[in-house]
Design a protein around this motif. Structure first.
Motif, short mmCIF file in Angstrom:
data_model
loop_
_atom_site.label_atom_id
_atom_site.label_comp_id
_atom_site.label_asym_id
_atom_site.label_seq_id
_atom_site.Cartn_x
_atom_site.Cartn_y
_atom_site.Cartn_z
N ARG A 51 49.16 12.94 -4.96
CA ARG A 51 48.62 13.26 -6.28
C ARG A 51 47.26 12.63 -6.51
NH1 ARG A 51 53.00 12.53 -10.88
NH2 ARG A 51 51.28 13.52 -12.00
N THR A 52 46.87 11.67 -5.67
CA THR A 52 45.56 11.05 -5.77
C THR A 52 44.95 10.97 -4.38
OG1 THR A 52 46.23 9.71 -7.67
CG2 THR A 52 44.24 9.03 -6.50
N THR A 82 46.29 16.99 -8.89
CA THR A 82 45.59 16.03 -8.04
C THR A 82 44.45 15.36 -8.78
OG1 THR A 82 46.10 17.37 -6.09
CG2 THR A 82 44.35 15.73 -5.86
N ALA A 83 44.29 14.06 -8.56
CA ALA A 83 43.15 13.31 -9.11
C ALA A 83 42.29 12.79 -7.97
CB ALA A 83 43.64 12.14 -9.97
N LEU A 112 40.18 3.95 -9.32
CA LEU A 112 41.50 4.00 -8.71
C LEU A 112 42.64 4.10 -9.73
CD1 LEU A 112 41.05 1.20 -5.98
CD2 LEU A 112 40.98 3.68 -5.63
N ASP A 113 42.33 4.04 -11.01
CA ASP A 113 43.37 3.98 -12.04
C ASP A 113 43.91 5.38 -12.32
OD1 ASP A 113 45.03 3.53 -14.18
OD2 ASP A 113 43.63 2.21 -15.24
N ARG A 302 40.40 16.34 -12.35
CA ARG A 302 40.78 15.03 -12.85
C ARG A 302 40.19 13.95 -11.94
NH1 ARG A 302 46.16 14.40 -11.94
NH2 ARG A 302 46.24 12.56 -13.31
N VAL A 303 39.57 12.94 -12.55
CA VAL A 303 39.06 11.80 -11.79
C VAL A 303 39.67 10.53 -12.34
CG1 VAL A 303 36.89 12.96 -11.21
CG2 VAL A 303 37.01 11.50 -13.22
N CYS A 304 39.89 9.58 -11.45
CA CYS A 304 40.53 8.31 -11.84
C CYS A 304 39.56 7.45 -12.65
CB CYS A 304 40.96 7.55 -10.60
SG CYS A 304 42.30 8.35 -9.68
N GLY A 305 40.11 6.63 -13.50
CA GLY A 305 39.33 5.68 -14.27
C GLY A 305 39.06 4.41 -13.50
#
Length: 305
Positions: A51-52, A82-83, A112-113, A302-305
């Motif tokens: 998922r990431t 998916t992020a 990476l969050d 979607r991108v991670c924080g």
């Protein structure tokens, strides 16, 4: 992570990996030897339910992972859940800017969050190549033609002095490459157009932006945001070398819009047609094209924080 990377990426990775494994015991790493192997590894991970997907490298590595995630038949990620994450091992790391102290591992910027994702626009470039074929590539940060694309190409392929400077100071290497590129550059004869405006050229540079940060320490002061459904199209008018150097000095201080060389438009789609085949830069990666259409895909990734 590119197993053939040289310099900072390769030397920093072992320390970063140790710290990551302490935080994420289930971490799975791939060290492909080529772009093709990287794409296969990413798609295999997606098929296995990942998922990431995290790009460990510079902006070019982020761009590689982005293009492996995207499906050209739908202009959407291959898996909607998916992020995209990233670890900033590169020379510029513009994807991570503005840097935040809480987003660091082993002193490097990270995203990476998985619990604090945001949905961002993706740029799509449909390019016509000199051999008559076409190619689609996606980008997250910016596209450019003219001086910046020429400089990026020179920076990416440089040896000798520039390679040595990269090890000592990335900013010094960028500055030296910029000086050499300016000395040899001639205005680019190009037509730039959107739905309600046309710029007939010539230009020093055109930047088609989804973020104001580019080329290391330079940044624009225009208002583009990563999820506003629009590009900022920042054009540098042709000028003498001294005026161009002045504009670049201003960009290192985040000043652009007040320059007499500056012209800014907005648009959700932009066409670029140079008079002769020219380099097009997408997130630092350069392709020679005869024309290109750039369009915003609103809020698709979607991108991670």
């Amino acid at each position: 992570m590119n197993s053939k990377a040289k310099g900072g990426s390769a030397t920093r990775w072992p320390t970063v990996e140790r710290e990551l494994r302490e935080r994420y015991p289930d971490l799975r790493c791939a060290t492909p030897d080529s772009v093709g192997e990287a794409e296969k590894a990413i798609r295999a991970a997606l098929d296995a339910g990942a998922r990431t997907v995290v790009a460990a490298g510079g902006d070019g590595t982020v761009n590689l992972v982005l293009n492996a995630l995207m499906d050209p038949s739908t202009d959407r990620p291959r898996r909607q859940d998916t992020a995209l994450g990233a670890i900033g091992l590169g020379s510029s790391n513009d994807f991570h800017k503005p840097f935040a102290a809480e987003r660091r591992v082993a002193g490097l910027p990270v995203r990476l969050d998985e619990t604090r994702t945001s949905t961002v626009d993706v740029g799509k470039a449909t390019m016509q190549l000199p051999d008559g074929s076409s190619q689609v590539r996606y980008f997250l940060l910016n596209a450019s033609m003219g001086l910046v694309a020429e400089g990026n190409h020179a920076f990416n392929t440089a040896g000798g002095l520039v390679r040595g400077l990269k090890r000592l100071s990335v900013e010094a290497a960028i500055l030296w490459t910029t000086v050499r590129t300016i000395a040899a550059f001639r205005p680019l004869d190009i037509e730039i157009h959107s739905a309600d405006w046309t710029y007939p050229g010539p230009i020093t540079n055109v930047g088609v932006l989804k973020t104001v940060h580019f080329a290391g320490g330079m940044r624009y002061d225009t208002g583009v945001e990563r999820s506003d459904g629009q590009f900022d199209v920042n054009i540098w008018a042709p000028a003498g070398r001294a005026a161009i150097v002045g504009l670049i000095a201003g960009l290192y201080r985040g000043r652009f819009s007040q320059s007499p060389l500056a012209l800014t438009h907005r648009g959700s789609a932009v066409g670029l047609r140079p008079r002769q085949a020219s380099p097009l830069e997408l997130d630092g990666e350069v392709t020679v094209v005869t024309s290109a259409r750039l369009e915003v895909l609103p809020s698709v990734l979607r991108v991670c924080g």
